[in-house]
Design a protein around this motif. Structure first.
Motif, PDB file in Angstrom:
ATOM      1  N   VAL A  51       0.905  -1.181  -0.059  1.00 27.69           N
ATOM      2  CA  VAL A  51       0.052   0.069  -0.027  1.00 27.69           C
ATOM      3  C   VAL A  51       0.897   1.360   0.075  1.00 27.69           C
ATOM      4  O   VAL A  51       0.621   2.108  -0.815  1.00 27.69           O
ATOM      5  CB  VAL A  51      -0.779   0.181   1.122  1.00 27.69           C
ATOM      6  CG1 VAL A  51      -1.598   1.228   1.273  1.00 27.69           C
ATOM      7  CG2 VAL A  51      -2.018  -1.125   1.227  1.00 27.69           C
ATOM      8  N   SER A  71      -5.703  -1.616  -3.201  1.00 30.81           N
ATOM      9  CA  SER A  71      -6.872  -2.067  -2.735  1.00 30.81           C
ATOM     10  C   SER A  71      -7.050  -3.523  -2.401  1.00 30.81           C
ATOM     11  O   SER A  71      -7.745  -4.199  -1.468  1.00 30.81           O
ATOM     12  CB  SER A  71      -8.041  -1.550  -3.466  1.00 30.81           C
ATOM     13  OG  SER A  71      -8.316  -2.202  -4.544  1.00 30.81           O
ATOM     14  N   VAL A 107      -5.028  -4.299   0.816  1.00 28.04           N
ATOM     15  CA  VAL A 107      -5.637  -3.927   1.785  1.00 28.04           C
ATOM     16  C   VAL A 107      -6.703  -5.166   2.365  1.00 28.04           C
ATOM     17  O   VAL A 107      -6.838  -5.484   3.425  1.00 28.04           O
ATOM     18  CB  VAL A 107      -6.533  -2.597   1.726  1.00 28.04           C
ATOM     19  CG1 VAL A 107      -7.808  -2.095   2.907  1.00 28.04           C
ATOM     20  CG2 VAL A 107      -5.652  -1.479   1.793  1.00 28.04           C
ATOM     21  N   TYR A 140      -6.956  -6.609   5.793  1.00 33.35           N
ATOM     22  CA  TYR A 140      -8.242  -7.300   6.455  1.00 33.35           C
ATOM     23  C   TYR A 140      -8.714  -8.587   6.641  1.00 33.35           C
ATOM     24  O   TYR A 140      -8.893  -8.737   7.707  1.00 33.35           O
ATOM     25  CB  TYR A 140      -9.312  -6.559   5.283  1.00 33.35           C
ATOM     26  CG  TYR A 140     -10.635  -6.890   5.751  1.00 33.35           C
ATOM     27  CD1 TYR A 140     -11.475  -6.325   6.846  1.00 33.35           C
ATOM     28  CD2 TYR A 140     -11.355  -7.988   4.999  1.00 33.35           C
ATOM     29  CE1 TYR A 140     -12.587  -6.561   6.976  1.00 33.35           C
ATOM     30  CE2 TYR A 140     -12.841  -8.262   5.384  1.00 33.35           C
ATOM     31  CZ  TYR A 140     -13.643  -7.475   6.567  1.00 33.35           C
ATOM     32  OH  TYR A 140     -14.718  -7.903   6.838  1.00 33.35           O
ATOM     33  N   ALA A 184     -11.600   0.291   0.347  1.00 33.88           N
ATOM     34  CA  ALA A 184     -10.130   0.741   0.403  1.00 33.88           C
ATOM     35  C   ALA A 184      -9.802   1.763  -0.753  1.00 33.88           C
ATOM     36  O   ALA A 184      -8.910   2.592  -0.708  1.00 33.88           O
ATOM     37  CB  ALA A 184      -9.446  -0.336   0.487  1.00 33.88           C
TER      38      ALA A 184
END
Length: 530
Positions: A130, A365, A368, A373, A393
């Motif tokens: 990220v 994303s 993430v 997650y 995200a």
């Protein structure tokens, strides 16, 4: 710029946006929101399609605007970016492409977690991915701001802010609605447009000098104000030892960074087999190689035809050299040809930025949702909820990238991408190579390799002249500069490898030989690959 330039460029840009939004809408209606479809486009793309998409992902605003601008301003030293960006693909082809495709599923963390304790490794790798993606996005946002300022003839804050926010909003729409399938087709369309536009400009530059490349270089040197020094090493990275070390640091980051870029690695999962992944890279090397050869002509062409002083007057960092070159090649300001060519180049550059930010946002994303997650929850997320998290995200990442893009708006986009490459090479490449090739590598070594490269890279950038201490810094009015180099790669990349080794040799964990053997067979043969 005149009203004709603005109207035509905005019209062409609107056409591209309408086409890409149409692709996104079609894909969102025709496909279900499964994890494999959203992250990998169902793994149905051919090597040629994926090769064009990889080229579209890689040929960013840094390539089209930044490299040509740097060559225009500093001559030979700007060539390092073209050479480094291209040579990096040999590392990808020989060390990474097939192995990553066989070992992983959607993200870089899949490769590492195959033989490690999954949770800490996914959290570390997801964080690094990220971070790299956001840094890369910032460069695209800066390019968007420079283009709109030139297009509208308005260098004020409002124009740049509006451009950055608009690009951010569009990239969120592309990713959240269309996923990988829509993003891939947007990349393919963009790659064709960019290569076509670059070929036209290159031919026009060479025609202007009657095919005499030597005359082009001599004219560029004369107009640069530096004479023969413009065509020799050292104008930007020569002189004192700090500049020389900066040169080495940048070269190391560019050559090694591509193999650690999340949005490039994720493209290898969109093809059905490792052989297709390798063939995709061969296609992309051909396309990208031709493109970077042409950026050399465009950079020296801008210096010879427009002049570095005129380029600096429009954009101090040189980001507007190619649009200004197009304007002059078409007949100059006020001419029909100049208006049309400028508008086309501005629209292609905008298309470039939109397509690249879509690919980067999708990769980040995915990290993430699939890594952070899913790891931070006590139970793994259901597939549909993971896609939902990825879409949310994308919005958050877009907001962060917009904010940072506004802060860094006066820096050269190729230089900003060089920073992202340094962080990728420091945090992602060591852990990837250790995981693939070191039998005794452990979970602690993997986590230390990621953070041991990521944290020093970010700290060194924060304490470098990029952020403070000079008139070209992000914060020119303060000075907390400690680290003298602008690119941290020379220090942070070895630290990443060192931290991975140190974490492994000090770990009480015994490496699982069986898992390594399984991973090795899978990476080399594709047996058991998803």
């Amino acid at each position: 710029m005149t009203g004709n330039h603005q109207t035509l460029a905005l019209l062409l840009f609107s056409v591209f946006v309408a086409i890409t939004l149409g692709i996104t809408t079609w894909v969102s209606r025709s496909r279900q929101g499964s994890v494999e479809e959203f992250y990998a486009g169902g793994r149905l793309f051919s090597p040629m399609e994926n090769g064009f998409a990889i080229a579209g992902d890689y040929m960013s605003a840094a390539s089209f605007l930044g490299i040509s601008g740097l060559i225009c301003l500093v001559g030979y030293d700007g060539l390092l970016y073209s050479v480094g960006f291209l040579v990096a693909w040999l590392v990808v082809l020989f060390l990474v492409a097939e192995l990553v495709r066989n070992c992983g599923r959607f993200t870089l963390a899949d490769v590492i977690a195959a033989r490690m304790n999954e949770r800490p490794v996914r959290i570390a790798s997801g964080t690094a991915s990220v971070t790299v993606s956001v840094l890369y996005l910032v460069a695209q946002m800066v390019g968007a701001g420079s283009l709109v300022a030139l297009l509208l003839g308005d260098t004020g804050e409002a124009a740049r802010t509006g451009a950055v926010i608009g690009v951010g909003a569009l990239m969120v729409i592309y990713v959240s609605l269309g996923g990988m399938r829509a993003t891939t087709w947007i990349q393919i369309v963009k790659a064709v447009l960019l290569l076509g536009g670059t070929i036209v400009l290159t031919v026009l530059v060479l025609v202007r000098f009657h095919g005499d490349f030597d005359r082009l270089l001599r004219t560029a040197a004369e107009r640069s104000g530096h004479g023969a020094a413009f065509l020799a090493p050292g104008l930007k990275y020569g002189g004192d030892w700090i500049a020389r070390f900066d040169f080495m640091s940048l070269g190391l980051a560019l050559v090694l960074g591509t193999a650690g870029l999340p949005h490039i690695l994720s493209r290898f999962y969109t093809v059905p087999t490792a052989r297709a992944a390798r063939r995709s890279v061969v296609w992309s090397i051909g396309l990208i190689g031709g493109f970077y050869l042409m950026t050399i002509v465009l950079g020296f062409g801008a210096a010879a035809i427009v002049g570095p002083d005129a380029v600096r007057g429009s954009s101090a960092s040189g980001n507007t050299a190619v649009p200004l070159l197009a304007l002059d090649l078409g007949g100059g300001a006020g001419s029909t040809g100049g208006t049309v060519l400028f508008a086309i180049v501005a629209a292609v550059a905008f298309a470039t930025i939109l397509a690249v930010v879509a690919g980067i946002t999708l990769a980040s994303s995915a990290s993430v949702a699939h890594d952070l997650y899913a790891s931070l929850r006590r139970k793994h997320a259901a597939p549909r909820s993971e896609v939902t998290v990825a879409r949310i995200a994308a919005v958050g990442i877009g907001v962060v990238a917009i904010g940072l893009g506004l802060l860094a708006r006066d820096l050269n986009v190729a230089f900003l991408v060089g920073l992202a490459f340094a962080v990728a090479a420091s945090a992602n490449l060591p852990v990837l190579l250790y995981s693939l090739f070191w039998r005794g590598f452990t979970t602690r070594g993997a986590v230390w390799a990621v953070y041991g490269g990521l944290v020093p890279a970010l700290v060194l950038v924060a304490l470098s002249p990029v952020v403070s201490g000079s008139s070209q810094s992000i914060f020119p009015d303060v000075d907390f500069q400690v680290f003298p180099l602008q690119n941290p790669g020379l220090v942070s990349i070895p630290l990443g490898f060192l931290a991975g080794w140190l974490g492994t040799v000090t770990s009480a964990e015994v490496a699982d030989e069986a898992k390594h053997a399984e991973t090795e067979v899978r990476s080399l043969t594709g047996a058991g690959a998803v």
